[in-house]
Design an enzyme around this catalytic site. Structure first.
Site, short mmCIF file in Angstrom:
data_model
loop_
_atom_site.label_atom_id
_atom_site.label_comp_id
_atom_site.label_asym_id
_atom_site.label_seq_id
_atom_site.Cartn_x
_atom_site.Cartn_y
_atom_site.Cartn_z
N THR A 182 0.85 -1.20 0.00
CA THR A 182 0.00 0.00 0.00
C THR A 182 0.89 1.25 0.00
O THR A 182 0.65 2.20 -0.76
CB THR A 182 -0.91 0.00 1.26
OG1 THR A 182 -1.66 -1.22 1.26
CG2 THR A 182 -1.85 1.19 1.27
N ASN B 209 -6.71 -10.21 -6.69
CA ASN B 209 -6.62 -10.88 -5.40
C ASN B 209 -7.84 -11.73 -5.08
O ASN B 209 -7.76 -12.69 -4.34
CB ASN B 209 -6.39 -9.86 -4.28
CG ASN B 209 -7.31 -8.67 -4.38
OD1 ASN B 209 -7.32 -7.96 -5.38
ND2 ASN B 209 -8.10 -8.45 -3.35
N GLN C 206 -0.18 -10.11 -5.82
CA GLN C 206 -0.72 -11.48 -5.81
C GLN C 206 -0.01 -12.38 -6.81
O GLN C 206 -0.10 -13.60 -6.71
CB GLN C 206 -2.22 -11.48 -6.09
CG GLN C 206 -3.06 -10.90 -4.98
CD GLN C 206 -3.05 -11.75 -3.70
OE1 GLN C 206 -2.67 -12.92 -3.72
NE2 GLN C 206 -3.45 -11.16 -2.61
N ALA D 205 5.90 -8.71 1.17
CA ALA D 205 6.52 -9.98 1.56
C ALA D 205 5.54 -11.00 2.14
O ALA D 205 5.72 -12.20 1.97
CB ALA D 205 7.64 -9.71 2.58
N HIS D 206 4.49 -10.49 2.80
CA HIS D 206 3.68 -11.44 3.60
C HIS D 206 2.77 -12.34 2.77
O HIS D 206 2.14 -13.24 3.30
CB HIS D 206 2.89 -10.71 4.70
CG HIS D 206 1.74 -9.87 4.22
ND1 HIS D 206 0.44 -10.26 4.39
CD2 HIS D 206 1.70 -8.68 3.59
CE1 HIS D 206 -0.37 -9.32 3.89
NE2 HIS D 206 0.37 -8.36 3.40
N CYS E 266 -17.09 -8.47 2.22
CA CYS E 266 -17.19 -8.34 3.67
C CYS E 266 -16.26 -7.24 4.13
O CYS E 266 -15.05 -7.38 4.02
CB CYS E 266 -16.78 -9.66 4.29
SG CYS E 266 -16.44 -9.59 6.02
N1 PLP Z 1 -2.53 -5.42 -3.72
C1 PLP Z 1 -3.14 -6.61 -3.70
C2 PLP Z 1 -3.59 -7.22 -4.99
C3 PLP Z 1 -3.36 -7.27 -2.50
O1 PLP Z 1 -3.98 -8.44 -2.47
C4 PLP Z 1 -2.93 -6.65 -1.29
C5 PLP Z 1 -3.17 -7.28 0.02
O2 PLP Z 1 -4.17 -7.91 0.26
C6 PLP Z 1 -2.28 -5.41 -1.37
C7 PLP Z 1 -2.10 -4.83 -2.61
C8 PLP Z 1 -1.83 -4.68 -0.16
O3 PLP Z 1 -0.66 -5.23 0.38
P1 PLP Z 1 -0.12 -4.68 1.80
O4 PLP Z 1 -0.94 -5.35 2.84
O5 PLP Z 1 1.30 -5.05 1.86
O6 PLP Z 1 -0.31 -3.21 1.79
#
Ligand code: PLP
Length: 378
Positions: free
Chosen positions: A75, A145, A173, A194-195, A319
């Site tokens: 983000t 996602n 993703q 990374a997560h 949700c």
């Molecule tokens: N972009 C996509 C397609 C995601 O699925 C996500 C997280 O769910 C993000 C961005 C955001 O990632 P972060 O949590 O590192 O900001």
């Protein structure tokens, strides 16, 4: 063997368990007093760790001609690209993640791009809306996602460049799930985190093509070539690098999850026939992602039912904050009203098994039969 204590995790697009190798590397690094701005040998050590992590990220993404700055999240990476350039206009597809969709600098025109019913960007709409001026950014994720549908990033990148704009790609993703070739996609900015690939929480990165310039989002010290103030989370950065290395080794195995996803979808259709809709079913999709909706159902009830049976899945963007809203993504795909509220996303990892899928199907089938008796599926 599934028993009462089993916890089944089918929410890997949301976050993933940290890999033991990542944790081990981070533990070692965490013991050291590292600050990459320091002149002494610990400072040099810190910079070596950072450079090694950058190399690993770069290898996973074939990103030799990109600079990398580390952020706290994807983000933040997206915000850095969007706010740092004084764009007159930003083109945002309606199917983007909220971290992109809501990233709207003041005094910048935001132009939304429509989606197809298969959860892809509507390229004709994109062509129509390309600005005639040159000061614009177009954004398109590499894989959605919620549905896992892979987007025509290369084509959007080309169209953008032909019209003298810059292209941002949210690759969050896609990385670790499909082979990503940034040299080919030729994005100007890329956000990753990374997560989602068994790395640590709280570390993201913005990749940008060498030679590009932008204003930092976080002002302060001269860290990261003055592109992001603040001391780096070096253990996190190291963990990100190791996670990329593991992801690269795992790519072939990851593709094999497709068999499990297909098994799941075939059986969901056997159980619920026309009462179920699988989104982006015949599109190029991430091997691990299945988003379906049960007709006239609500996903909160389904989520609670799965949770009571120790299965973690998600409802996608339908949700939010504990309330049921129509999914922005499903609305953009013009999904019929009777399928708008019953969406469930299953996102697998290489650790999931067919036995777990069978258990999921059993719980789903019981729920479906109970709901059917209540006369929902007219
Ligand atoms: N972009 C996509 C397609 C995601 O699925 C996500 C997280 O769910 C993000 C961005 C955001 O990632 P972060 O949590 O590192 O900001």
């Amino acid at each position: 063997m599934i028993n009462q204590n089993s916890k089944i995790y089918f929410d890997n697009n949301s976050s993933t368990a940290i890999a033991p190798e990542v944790l081990e590397a981070m533990n070692e690094v965490s013991k050291l007093p590292l600050n990459s701005s320091a002149i002494h040998h610990f400072g040099r050590m810190a910079n070596n760790f950072i450079n090694t992590a950058k190399q690993k990220i770069s290898q996973l993404l074939n990103a030799g001609s990109y600079e990398i700055i580390f952020t706290a999240t994807a983000t933040e990476a997206t915000n850095t690209a969007f706010f740092g350039n004084n764009f007159a206009e930003i083109l945002i597809p309606q199917i983007e993640h909220l971290s992109v969709y809501n990233c709207r600098p003041k005094n910048c025109q935001i132009t939304e791009i429509l989606a197809t019913e298969n959860c892809q960007i509507d390229i004709d709409d994109f062509r129509k809306k390309i600005p005639s001026h040159k000061n614009f950014l177009a954004s398109l994720m590499l894989a959605n996602n919620e549905t896992g549908v892979i987007q025509p990033a290369e084509e959007i990148s080309q169209l953008t460049h032909q019209n003298f704009g810059l292209y941002h790609c949210d690759a969050v993703q896609a990385i670790g799930k499909i082979a990503v070739d940034l040299e080919k996609i030729n994005a100007d900015f890329v956000s990753i985190t990374a997560h989602k690939i068994n790395g640590p929480q709280g570390v993201g990165a913005l990749l940008y093509r060498k030679g590009l310039d932008f204003n930092p989002l976080i002002l302060g010290g001269k860290q990261q070539k003055s592109k992001r103030g603040g001391s780096l989370n070096i253990a996190g950065v190291v963990g990100f690098g190791v996670a990329c290395e593991l992801a690269q080794k795992r790519l072939d195995n990851f593709a094999k999850i497709k068999n499990l996803t297909k098994y799941l979808e075939d059986n969901l259709k056997k159980i619920a026939g026309n009462d179920i809709m699988i989104f982006g079913e015949n599109q190029p999709r991430l091997a691990n992602t299945c988003m379906f909706s049960l007709k006239n159902s609500d996903n909160q009830t389904q989520l609670i039912n799965f949770d009571l049976n120790n299965i973690a899945v998600s409802a996608g963007s339908a949700c939010s904050s504990g309330s049921i809203n129509n999914s922005r993504i499903l609305l953009a795909m013009k999904v019929p009203p009777e399928f708008l509220q019953g969406s469930i996303r299953v996102s697998l990892s290489t650790h999931n098994t067919q036995e777990e899928i069978d258990y999921f199907l059993q719980i789903f089938s019981q729920f479906y039969q109970r709901t059917k008796i209540n006369g929902v599926f007219k």
